[in-house]
Design an enzyme around this catalytic site. Structure first.
Site, PDB file in Angstrom:
ATOM      1  N   HIS A   1      24.173 117.090  34.457  1.00  0.00           N
ATOM      2  CA  HIS A   1      24.523 117.097  35.912  1.00  0.00           C
ATOM      3  C   HIS A   1      24.482 115.711  36.554  1.00  0.00           C
ATOM      4  CE1 HIS A   1      25.778 118.052  39.990  1.00  0.00           C
ATOM      5  NE2 HIS A   1      24.237 117.808  40.272  1.00  0.00           N
TER       6      HIS A   1
ATOM      7  N   GLU B   1      28.940 124.731  46.934  1.00  0.00           N
ATOM      8  CA  GLU B   1      27.946 125.362  48.187  1.00  0.00           C
ATOM      9  C   GLU B   1      28.556 124.776  49.645  1.00  0.00           C
ATOM     10  OE1 GLU B   1      24.996 121.859  47.521  1.00  0.00           O
ATOM     11  OE2 GLU B   1      25.311 122.294  45.812  1.00  0.00           O
TER      12      GLU B   1
ATOM     13  N   CYS C   1      24.306 123.059  43.253  1.00  0.00           N
ATOM     14  CA  CYS C   1      25.086 122.358  41.690  1.00  0.00           C
ATOM     15  C   CYS C   1      24.826 123.824  40.939  1.00  0.00           C
ATOM     16  CB  CYS C   1      25.194 120.802  41.529  1.00  0.00           C
ATOM     17  SG  CYS C   1      25.366 120.516  43.060  1.00  0.00           S
TER      18      CYS C   1
HETATM   19  P1  HMG Z   1      20.396 103.710  48.343  1.00  0.00           P
HETATM   20  O1  HMG Z   1      19.743 104.356  49.138  1.00  0.00           O
HETATM   21  O2  HMG Z   1      21.862 103.944  48.741  1.00  0.00           O
HETATM   22  O3  HMG Z   1      21.146 103.128  46.437  1.00  0.00           O
HETATM   23  O4  HMG Z   1      21.215 105.027  47.418  1.00  0.00           O
HETATM   24  P2  HMG Z   1      20.267 101.807  45.972  1.00  0.00           P
HETATM   25  O5  HMG Z   1      19.204 101.059  46.942  1.00  0.00           O
HETATM   26  O6  HMG Z   1      18.918 103.532  45.210  1.00  0.00           O
HETATM   27  O7  HMG Z   1      20.586 101.296  44.602  1.00  0.00           O
HETATM   28  C1  HMG Z   1      21.041 102.361  43.796  1.00  0.00           C
HETATM   29  C2  HMG Z   1      21.286 101.956  42.342  1.00  0.00           C
HETATM   30  O8  HMG Z   1      22.019 100.884  42.259  1.00  0.00           O
HETATM   31  C3  HMG Z   1      19.811 101.796  41.684  1.00  0.00           C
HETATM   32  O9  HMG Z   1      19.572 101.390  40.838  1.00  0.00           O
HETATM   33  C4  HMG Z   1      19.782 100.097  42.014  1.00  0.00           C
HETATM   34  O10 HMG Z   1      18.509  99.570  41.984  1.00  0.00           O
HETATM   35  C5  HMG Z   1      21.064  99.797  41.982  1.00  0.00           C
HETATM   36  P3  HMG Z   1      18.419 102.114  40.420  1.00  0.00           P
HETATM   37  O11 HMG Z   1      17.234 101.401  40.858  1.00  0.00           O
HETATM   38  O12 HMG Z   1      18.298 103.307  40.774  1.00  0.00           O
HETATM   39  O13 HMG Z   1      17.908 101.854  38.559  1.00  0.00           O
HETATM   40  N1  HMG Z   1      21.946  98.182  42.985  1.00  0.00           N
HETATM   41  C6  HMG Z   1      22.506  97.474  41.768  1.00  0.00           C
HETATM   42  N2  HMG Z   1      23.452  97.338  40.651  1.00  0.00           N
HETATM   43  C7  HMG Z   1      23.567  96.364  40.346  1.00  0.00           C
HETATM   44  N3  HMG Z   1      24.132  95.130  41.219  1.00  0.00           N
HETATM   45  C8  HMG Z   1      24.077  95.589  43.100  1.00  0.00           C
HETATM   46  C9  HMG Z   1      22.612  96.804  42.608  1.00  0.00           C
HETATM   47  N4  HMG Z   1      22.214  97.066  44.136  1.00  0.00           N
HETATM   48  C10 HMG Z   1      21.694  98.162  44.202  1.00  0.00           C
HETATM   49  N5  HMG Z   1      24.238  94.562  43.728  1.00  0.00           N
HETATM   50  C11 HMG Z   1      20.872 107.812  46.565  1.00  0.00           C
HETATM   51  C12 HMG Z   1      21.038 105.883  46.435  1.00  0.00           C
HETATM   52  C13 HMG Z   1      21.453 108.224  44.681  1.00  0.00           C
HETATM   53  C14 HMG Z   1      19.114 107.275  46.637  1.00  0.00           C
HETATM   54  C15 HMG Z   1      21.783 108.224  47.614  1.00  0.00           C
HETATM   55  O14 HMG Z   1      22.517 107.733  46.905  1.00  0.00           O
HETATM   56  C16 HMG Z   1      22.074 109.932  47.888  1.00  0.00           C
HETATM   57  O15 HMG Z   1      20.913 109.999  48.772  1.00  0.00           O
HETATM   58  N6  HMG Z   1      22.693 110.752  47.215  1.00  0.00           N
HETATM   59  C17 HMG Z   1      22.310 111.879  47.275  1.00  0.00           C
HETATM   60  C18 HMG Z   1      21.415 112.490  47.100  1.00  0.00           C
HETATM   61  C19 HMG Z   1      21.707 112.522  45.171  1.00  0.00           C
HETATM   62  O16 HMG Z   1      23.192 112.857  44.466  1.00  0.00           O
HETATM   63  N7  HMG Z   1      20.545 112.430  44.808  1.00  0.00           N
HETATM   64  C20 HMG Z   1      20.669 113.133  42.449  1.00  0.00           C
HETATM   65  C21 HMG Z   1      19.480 114.018  42.267  1.00  0.00           C
HETATM   66  S1  HMG Z   1      19.667 115.249  43.285  1.00  0.00           S
HETATM   67  C22 HMG Z   1      21.125 116.266  42.823  1.00  0.00           C
HETATM   68  O17 HMG Z   1      21.646 115.621  41.624  1.00  0.00           O
HETATM   69  C23 HMG Z   1      21.359 117.543  43.619  1.00  0.00           C
HETATM   70  C24 HMG Z   1      22.441 116.746  44.305  1.00  0.00           C
HETATM   71  O18 HMG Z   1      24.231 117.179  42.782  1.00  0.00           O
HETATM   72  C25 HMG Z   1      22.862 118.560  44.904  1.00  0.00           C
HETATM   73  C26 HMG Z   1      22.957 119.927  44.160  1.00  0.00           C
HETATM   74  O19 HMG Z   1      22.411 119.933  43.683  1.00  0.00           O
HETATM   75  O20 HMG Z   1      23.639 120.499  44.751  1.00  0.00           O
HETATM   76  C27 HMG Z   1      23.314 115.921  44.383  1.00  0.00           C
END
Ligand code: HMG
Length: 447
Positions: free
Chosen positions: A244, A83, A120
């Protein structure tokens, strides 16, 4: 039916790395544990200045061809899943074939080449195309080369920036495979979604939180669809379940959902009844919201049970090791999860021949696919022949300032003549050398 599956596999990681807890977190003002514990990521791989999806894909393919003493005449099909393509017409597979033709006798004129796109999940779809081509008897005794290659870069400052990565996985799909045979049964969960997309832009527009919900919803549908044509899955059916892996924290959520689904109405649910009660059933609730709240509470309890912990540690955790140190490789991500699992099997002396894997692929936009694989006699030799540890150890550890430069070098819209020195000396690999008269990208092999 002829057994068809993965006969050989090779990995090429981008040669640079960004340390997330020690370099990324301090600049962002974040607790390093957000990355290591929350997302489950320690580092991301990045391409050096002379690397891109073509060099990484061609280098993975060359390693595979050399290790298995293959010639172009042995390969009847080259499909690239990506991609991160830079050309809307000429497929990346032609660039990669052109690279390989520089170093092998013979050529790929006879080979059908293409490029697959569906975020992906396209890597798995390319394997599917190869499987169908072989099962249809159209391969004339030749194997298919499938290459999943991506530079998974996000815009600077996007929440996805922490989940970047770059690398390629090359796989040989053939009859009587040495590594895994693919099941004929497949399940799909597919729906028009606007969660992650790149409409004529290099970096994705992402609704991060929603993308996670969509991943889980489509994966659940794919599992139910798989079960409708295969069998009712049980946690003990599979040695490993590679998903994935955009980041390991996502897979922790998918693993828990899968376990809850698989233990419903089994002896495991009976055993857990005294400790956490039975799973909530929707007809017992007046509203959907009440039911969903009860499910969330139940999942919180379930993830703390010994039964779940033991299953997760044995079946899911081993699939995450490589991803946690390289980040998201988009199309290659589920395929490095499989390698991670098999490496764990080799390191722990597991006898995996005949065991099953359940493989959960996913692409935003969105589609999940689930199929089973049966491990074959040659899996251990193939996995032990990989040099991925040496590649990972040799990566150059970027400072923050260097990371910013590398991101700019690989951004198409930035000035293309930013003069940034390479960080690692290329050796015995394909490198990008510049643009040709029709704006094509050019490559050569460096001894
Ligand atoms: P964010 O806002 O930076 O992070 O976005 P957050 O605040 O949601 O924190 C992430 C996790 O860390 C959370 O865990 C927090 O609690 C934890 P959860 O509640 O979800 O279990 N956390 C902590 N843990 C321990 N100590 C701490 C601490 N602070 C926070 N101090 C987000 C995270 C994934 C949304 C962002 O990185 C993003 O937008 N990523 C890109 C999209 C993505 O990867 N999506 C995944 C599903 S879609 C997919 O897999 C397809 C893809 O590969 C593309 C394709 O198919 O081509 C992306």
């Amino acid at each position: 039916m002829t057994a068809v599956g993965i006969d050989a596999i090779e990995i090429w990681t981008g040669k640079l790395m960004l340390d997330l807890p020690n370099t990324f977190a301090p600049v962002k003002g974040d607790d390093p544990e957000k990355y290591t514990k929350g997302l489950g990521l320690y580092a991301s791989s990045f391409p050096d200045t002379y690397e891109d999806i073509v060099t990484m894909g061609a280098n993975a393919a060359k390693q595979l061809m050399d290790r298995h003493d293959l010639k172009p005449a042995d390969i009847g099909r080259i499909d690239v899943a990506t991609e991160s393509a830079f050309d809307h017409s000429k497929p990346v597979s032609t660039y990669i074939a052109g690279c390989l033709e520089q170093v092998y006798e013979g050529d790929f004129r006879h080979a059908n080449k293409g490029e697959r796109k569906f975020a992906c999940v396209a890597g798995t779809q390319s394997i599917d195309d190869a499987y169908n081509w072989i099962q249809a008897g159209r391969n004339r005794g030749r194997a298919a080369l499938v290459i999943a290659t991506d530079t998974a870069l996000y815009a600077r400052g996007d929440p996805g920036e922490a989940t970047q990565g770059a690398g390629a996985v090359a796989m040989l799909i053939d009859e009587d495979p040495s590594v895994v045979e693919l099941s004929t049964e497949q399940g799909y969960g597919s729906m028009d979604e606007t969660d992650f997309l790149k409409p004529n832009q290099q970096f994705p527009s992402v609704d991060g939180k929603r993308s996670m919900q969509v991943y889980l919803a489509r994966m659940r549908e794919a599992l139910e669809d798989f079960e409708s044509v295969a069998w009712d899955t049980h946690p003990d059916d599979f040695a490993y379940i590679p998903f994935h892996t955009p980041f390991p924290g996502m897979v922790r959520k998918a693993g828990l959902l899968g376990f809850r689904h698989m233990i419903r109405d089994t002896e495991i649910e009976d055993e857990l009844e005294g400790e956490i009660g039975r799973q909530p059933r929707e007809p017992d609730f007046e509203t959907r919201e009440d039911y969903e709240a009860a499910i969330r509470d139940h999942m919180d309890d379930l993830k703390r049970t010994d039964q779940y912990r033991a299953w997760y540690d044995a079946t899911i955790e081993p699939t995450l090791e490589l991803s946690s140190t390289v980040g998201n490789w988009y199309t290659g991500s589920v395929h490095i999860a499989r390698v991670s699992a098999l490496r764990h099997g080799a390191e722990t002396g597991a006898d995996l021949v005949g065991s099953k894997l359940l493989v959960g692929s996913y692409g935003s936009g969105a589609q999940a696919e689930i199929h089973a694989e049966t491990v074959q006699d040659g899996w251990k030799d193939e996995i032990e022949g990989l040099n991925i540890d040496e590649q990972l150890d040799a990566r150059y550890d970027l400072s923050w300032g260097e990371y910013e430069l590398v991101h700019d070098v690989h951004e198409y819209d930035k000035e293309t003549d930013i003069d940034v020195e390479e960080f690692t000396p290329p050796s015995e690999e394909f490198v990008f050398t510049g643009w040709g008269r029709m704006n094509e990208r050019r490559y050569e092999y460096v001894e």
